[in-house]
Scaffold this motif. Structure first.
Motif, PDB file in Angstrom:
ATOM      1  N   ASP A 155       0.821  -1.259  -0.172  1.00 24.58           N
ATOM      2  CA  ASP A 155      -0.052  -0.015   0.026  1.00 24.58           C
ATOM      3  C   ASP A 155       0.745   1.412   0.041  1.00 24.58           C
ATOM      4  N   ILE A 156       0.226   2.367  -0.723  1.00 27.97           N
ATOM      5  CA  ILE A 156       1.191   3.692  -0.575  1.00 27.97           C
ATOM      6  C   ILE A 156       1.299   4.237   0.568  1.00 27.97           C
ATOM      7  N   LYS A 157       0.496   3.768   1.553  1.00 25.82           N
ATOM      8  CA  LYS A 157       0.494   4.401   2.834  1.00 25.82           C
ATOM      9  C   LYS A 157       1.760   3.959   3.521  1.00 25.82           C
ATOM     10  N   TYR A 158       2.396   2.773   3.033  1.00 26.30           N
ATOM     11  CA  TYR A 158       3.784   2.305   3.167  1.00 26.30           C
ATOM     12  C   TYR A 158       4.780   2.596   2.397  1.00 26.30           C
ATOM     13  N   ALA A 159       4.633   2.496   1.231  1.00 25.88           N
ATOM     14  CA  ALA A 159       5.668   2.670   0.173  1.00 25.88           C
ATOM     15  C   ALA A 159       5.748   4.213   0.063  1.00 25.88           C
ATOM     16  N   GLY A 160       4.662   5.187   0.359  1.00 26.79           N
ATOM     17  CA  GLY A 160       5.184   6.440   0.125  1.00 26.79           C
ATOM     18  C   GLY A 160       5.235   7.149  -1.191  1.00 26.79           C
ATOM     19  N   GLU A 161       5.219   6.407  -2.498  1.00 25.04           N
ATOM     20  CA  GLU A 161       5.331   6.605  -3.631  1.00 25.04           C
ATOM     21  C   GLU A 161       4.595   5.541  -4.641  1.00 25.04           C
ATOM     22  N   SER A 162       3.701   6.012  -5.565  1.00 33.66           N
ATOM     23  CA  SER A 162       3.130   5.033  -6.372  1.00 33.66           C
ATOM     24  C   SER A 162       4.039   4.557  -7.452  1.00 33.66           C
ATOM     25  N   ALA A 163       3.528   3.467  -8.002  1.00 33.02           N
ATOM     26  CA  ALA A 163       4.458   2.667  -8.919  1.00 33.02           C
ATOM     27  C   ALA A 163       4.478   3.640 -10.298  1.00 33.02           C
ATOM     28  N   GLU A 164       3.416   4.073 -10.336  1.00 23.05           N
ATOM     29  CA  GLU A 164       3.135   4.878 -11.581  1.00 23.05           C
ATOM     30  C   GLU A 164       4.247   6.274 -11.634  1.00 23.05           C
ATOM     31  N   ASP A 165       4.477   6.760 -10.358  1.00 20.85           N
ATOM     32  CA  ASP A 165       5.432   8.042 -10.151  1.00 20.85           C
ATOM     33  C   ASP A 165       6.861   7.393 -10.314  1.00 20.85           C
ATOM     34  N   LYS A 166       6.951   6.075  -9.698  1.00 23.93           N
ATOM     35  CA  LYS A 166       8.345   5.375  -9.869  1.00 23.93           C
ATOM     36  C   LYS A 166       8.651   4.999 -11.298  1.00 23.93           C
ATOM     37  N   LEU A 167       7.667   4.708 -12.073  1.00 27.00           N
ATOM     38  CA  LEU A 167       8.017   4.143 -13.695  1.00 27.00           C
ATOM     39  C   LEU A 167       8.481   5.475 -14.137  1.00 27.00           C
ATOM     40  N   SER A 168       7.618   6.718 -13.859  1.00 23.58           N
ATOM     41  CA  SER A 168       8.163   7.961 -14.567  1.00 23.58           C
ATOM     42  C   SER A 168       9.456   8.438 -14.123  1.00 23.58           C
ATOM     43  N   ARG A 169      10.094   8.030 -13.045  1.00 21.82           N
ATOM     44  CA  ARG A 169      11.142   8.736 -12.692  1.00 21.82           C
ATOM     45  C   ARG A 169      12.348   7.738 -13.306  1.00 21.82           C
ATOM     46  N   VAL A 170      12.123   6.411 -13.515  1.00 17.81           N
ATOM     47  CA  VAL A 170      12.966   5.463 -14.318  1.00 17.81           C
ATOM     48  C   VAL A 170      13.048   6.062 -15.658  1.00 17.81           C
ATOM     49  N   ARG A 171      11.835   6.351 -16.400  1.00 18.97           N
ATOM     50  CA  ARG A 171      11.713   6.821 -17.769  1.00 18.97           C
ATOM     51  C   ARG A 171      12.330   8.139 -18.087  1.00 18.97           C
ATOM     52  N   GLU A 172      12.368   8.800 -16.974  1.00 17.34           N
ATOM     53  CA  GLU A 172      13.353  10.140 -16.988  1.00 17.34           C
ATOM     54  C   GLU A 172      14.879   9.541 -17.258  1.00 17.34           C
ATOM     55  N   GLU A 173      15.433   8.864 -16.329  1.00 14.88           N
ATOM     56  CA  GLU A 173      16.418   8.438 -16.667  1.00 14.88           C
ATOM     57  C   GLU A 173      16.898   7.544 -17.888  1.00 14.88           C
ATOM     58  N   MET A 174      16.029   7.189 -18.444  1.00 22.52           N
ATOM     59  CA  MET A 174      16.190   6.169 -19.612  1.00 22.52           C
ATOM     60  C   MET A 174      16.371   7.483 -20.749  1.00 22.52           C
ATOM     61  N   LYS A 175      15.558   8.443 -20.567  1.00 22.67           N
ATOM     62  CA  LYS A 175      15.561   9.452 -21.730  1.00 22.67           C
ATOM     63  C   LYS A 175      17.091  10.185 -21.399  1.00 22.67           C
ATOM     64  N   LYS A 176      17.591  10.320 -20.281  1.00 20.52           N
ATOM     65  CA  LYS A 176      18.642  11.258 -20.124  1.00 20.52           C
ATOM     66  C   LYS A 176      19.751  10.419 -20.785  1.00 20.52           C
ATOM     67  N   LYS A 177      19.721   9.072 -20.946  1.00 15.92           N
ATOM     68  CA  LYS A 177      20.732   8.172 -21.349  1.00 15.92           C
ATOM     69  C   LYS A 177      20.385   7.713 -22.937  1.00 15.92           C
ATOM     70  N   ASN A 178      19.318   8.375 -23.610  1.00 18.54           N
ATOM     71  CA  ASN A 178      18.831   7.993 -24.663  1.00 18.54           C
ATOM     72  C   ASN A 178      18.390   6.294 -24.938  1.00 18.54           C
ATOM     73  N   ALA A 179      18.009   5.887 -23.937  1.00 20.45           N
ATOM     74  CA  ALA A 179      17.567   4.348 -23.689  1.00 20.45           C
ATOM     75  C   ALA A 179      16.143   4.224 -24.367  1.00 20.45           C
ATOM     76  N   THR A 180      15.978   3.484 -25.107  1.00 21.01           N
ATOM     77  CA  THR A 180      14.290   3.343 -25.473  1.00 21.01           C
ATOM     78  C   THR A 180      13.706   2.030 -24.772  1.00 21.01           C
ATOM     79  N   VAL A 181      14.782   1.152 -24.148  1.00 22.73           N
ATOM     80  CA  VAL A 181      14.323  -0.240 -23.623  1.00 22.73           C
ATOM     81  C   VAL A 181      15.105  -0.234 -22.537  1.00 22.73           C
ATOM     82  N   HIS A 182      14.451  -0.826 -21.298  1.00 31.90           N
ATOM     83  CA  HIS A 182      15.196  -0.914 -19.902  1.00 31.90           C
ATOM     84  C   HIS A 182      14.802  -2.495 -19.478  1.00 31.90           C
TER      85      HIS A 182
END
Length: 596
Positions: free
Chosen positions: A161-188
């Motif tokens: 539950d987010i009350k324990y995790a403190g961050e949604s999976a959707e937001d975590k995926l967005s953070r990872v995708r931002e890192e992918m874009k910085k590295k010009n990666a299209t697949v992780h």
């Protein structure tokens, strides 16, 4: 039994033209701890420690393991014909150096490519290919021998539950995708189980004490493919995943899936975490960026919700530990208590807290000389009765919905020697000195480790392991990239800059073979201290609360600041823990948290 298994393995090797076969401790995800299905190294060698590699040739065999397991391995390898190679010791060959000595042109080196990392596999391929040595990676030779091999894990998963995790999976995926874009990666490609669990806020029970789900992830900039046994997922998980673009595929499908990656794609992966088979199935014309998974650092820095949960969790855990200490100290010698029954009692006390759903590792309950084996595990044969004398080392932890804990205390059960008091107090002093550290931002664990080892080095004692490791949040009890050790060990990957929000254990110890073992462990939260000019200072907050047994402490060995720290710590322990105890326990705790 081990000799017979080796003989059968060698016959299979000979039939397939294999000279040397490598059997690591890993599963298909390079996990530190593995489920029963994956314990091939234990099956072939009889060695039960969590870390080690076996190499079998047509006429020889060796086991490589680290300093935590030297004593245990020596005992368990007796009569097996397998030689022990003590990793890191002077003059001891590494696995690679050994292979260099025994392999010759025309030989074949083999392993199951699913349990070897891409980093290792690529290294073997490059090094031995140049020497005319063939690499074969499609055989699981142990499976051919293992008639009653356990099934693949099939435990049900659950969402954190987010009350324990403190961050949604959707937001975590967005953070990872931002890192992918910085590295010009299209697949992780993500294959490490704790990274996947953190990213998708999913937990499971596929590995004992590690709440992860056996699975893999391939994500693009707009889609996530989740390779898993679908029977583990309930409807809530499926609906949640559908909302954030997670498509469920069969667990083993990843090996064919990656073959279809287009040549215009750029793949981000960590060769140390992706297995060799997955890597080799990626088309050769696809560009690969080999870098640390973005999730590796993300999950190590706990958010404010996680930290608030952790602080509460450690108080609950501290109550169980304190009640255990009271029970142990008041009953030893009056009723029969053994290493195993003591461990069972502690587990019972932990599970009285409804948010505790598991232990975080198999409890180490080690009496007297058994404690000299850092990762001793009591068996029916070794289980011994505790007497009102000597010391009991208990290293344990719990998995709560609010966090993961790891704590060690060494309890004095009766008279101990002056040497034991010196060793106990020196261990405590090291733990205190590291707890008190103030340091500039940019320091790593390697810069601070001497604070913990110093009092022991002063008396000519060292311990053959790191001083501390990162801890996951409702995840693996061992987590990188933070840690404390006196030298860099590349394969540990625990020497990063210490960041605000990282949790690291602080656990110096003394291990005297045949005599005694001592360890005292708290968890530390790294946080910002004052900033002076451009210098940002950092410090630690102790988040573990349970008495340190004063019966082992000789205050004459301690300086004023060390005594002051211990007294302040014990005052906090009393304030935080006593409201949850009965009258007799409170009276007892008052005595065991007294100022010295």
């Amino acid at each position: 039994m081990v000799v017979d298994r080796l003989e059968k393995l060698r016959k299979s090797m000979k039939d397939k033209g294999i000279f040397a076969y490598i059997i690591p401790s890993a599963d298909f995800h390079q996990s530190e701890y593995v489920g029963d299905y994956f314990k091939c190294r234990k099956f072939i060698s009889g060695f039960t420690g969590s870390a080690g590699t076996v190499v079998v040739t047509l006429d020889d065999a060796g086991l490589w393991t680290d300093g935590r397991y030297f004593i245990q391995a020596e005992n368990q390898l007796k009569d097996s014909t397998i030689k022990l190679f003590k990793m890191g010791e002077e003059g001891v060959l590494t696995v690679e150096e050994y292979l260099d000595e025994v392999l010759k042109k025309g030989d074949t080196l083999a392993f199951d490519g699913r349990v070897i990392s891409a980093k290792e596999g690529n290294n073997y391929e490059k090094k031995y290919g140049e020497k005319g040595i063939k690499i074969v990676y499609e055989y699981d030779l142990v499976d051919e021998l293992w008639e009653d091999r356990p099934a693949m894990p099939s435990e049900k998963a659950f969402l954190l539950d987010i009350k324990y995790a403190g961050e949604s999976a959707e937001d975590k995926l967005s953070r990872v995708r931002e890192e992918m874009k910085k590295k010009n990666a299209t697949v992780h490609i993500l294959n490490s189980l704790d990274d996947i669990a953190w990213l998708l806020n999913i937990r499971g029970n596929d590995i004992a004490y590690n709440p992860v789900v056996i699975s893999s992830v391939v994500m693009t900039l707009d889609k996530v493919y989740y390779f898993v046994d679908e029977n583990k997922l309930n409807q809530d998980i499926k609906e949640s995943f559908d909302k954030i673009g997670v498509e469920i595929r069969d667990y083993f499908e990843i090996y064919d899936f990656v073959k279809e990656i287009k040549e215009n794609e750029t793949v981000l992966l960590d060769e140390a975490k992706v297995n060799y088979n997955i890597y080799k199935n990626i088309p050769s014309d696809v560009k690969i960026i080999n870098e640390q998974n973005p999730t590796f650092i993300f999950k190590s820095v706990k958010n404010e919700v996680e930290l608030e949960n952790l602080r509460k969790c450690h108080i609950k855990d501290g109550v169980a530990m304190t009640k255990f200490m009271y029970w142990l100290k008041t009953n030893v010698g009056k009723m029969k208590i053994t290493e195993i029954s003591a461990s069972d009692k502690l587990e019972e006390l932990r599970r009285e807290e409804e948010s505790c759903f598991d232990l975080s590792f198999d409890t180490i309950s080690a009496y007297k000389d058994h404690a000299a084996m850092m990762h001793y595990s009591a068996t029916e044969e070794s289980d011994c009765e505790l007497k009102p004398e000597g010391m009991l080392l208990v290293d344990s932890g719990g998995q709560y919905f609010t966090g993961t804990t790891d704590i060690t205390r060494t309890y004095i059960l009766g008279d101990i020697t002056e040497e034991e008091k010196l060793h106990y107090t020196s261990t405590l002093r090291g733990m205190i000195r590291l707890s008190k550290a103030k340091f500039l931002y940019g320091c790593r664990g390697i810069n601070l480790d001497i604070l913990a080892r110093g009092p022991l080095w002063d008396i000519g004692i060292d311990y053959k392991c790191g001083t501390g490791h990162g801890v996951g949040f409702v995840l693996n009890v061992h987590e990188g990239p933070n840690g404390f050790r006196w030298k860099v060990v590349p394969e540990r990957n625990d020497s990063c800059v210490l960041e605000e929000g990282m949790i690291t254990t602080n656990e110096p110890g003394v291990y005297i073979e045949g005599k005694h073992g001592i360890r005292i462990e708290n968890e530390l939260l790294c946080k910002k201290a004052q900033k002076i000019g451009s210098d940002q200072f950092m410090e630690f907050e102790t988040i573990t609360f349970s008495p340190i047994d004063l019966d082992g402490v000789d205050p004459d060995y301690m300086d004023k600041s060390e005594k002051e720290f211990l007294n302040n710590y014990h005052r906090e322990v009393f304030e935080k823990i006593s409201p949850y105890l009965d009258e007799e326990e409170v009276k007892w705790l008052k005595e065991y948290t007294r100022a010295i």
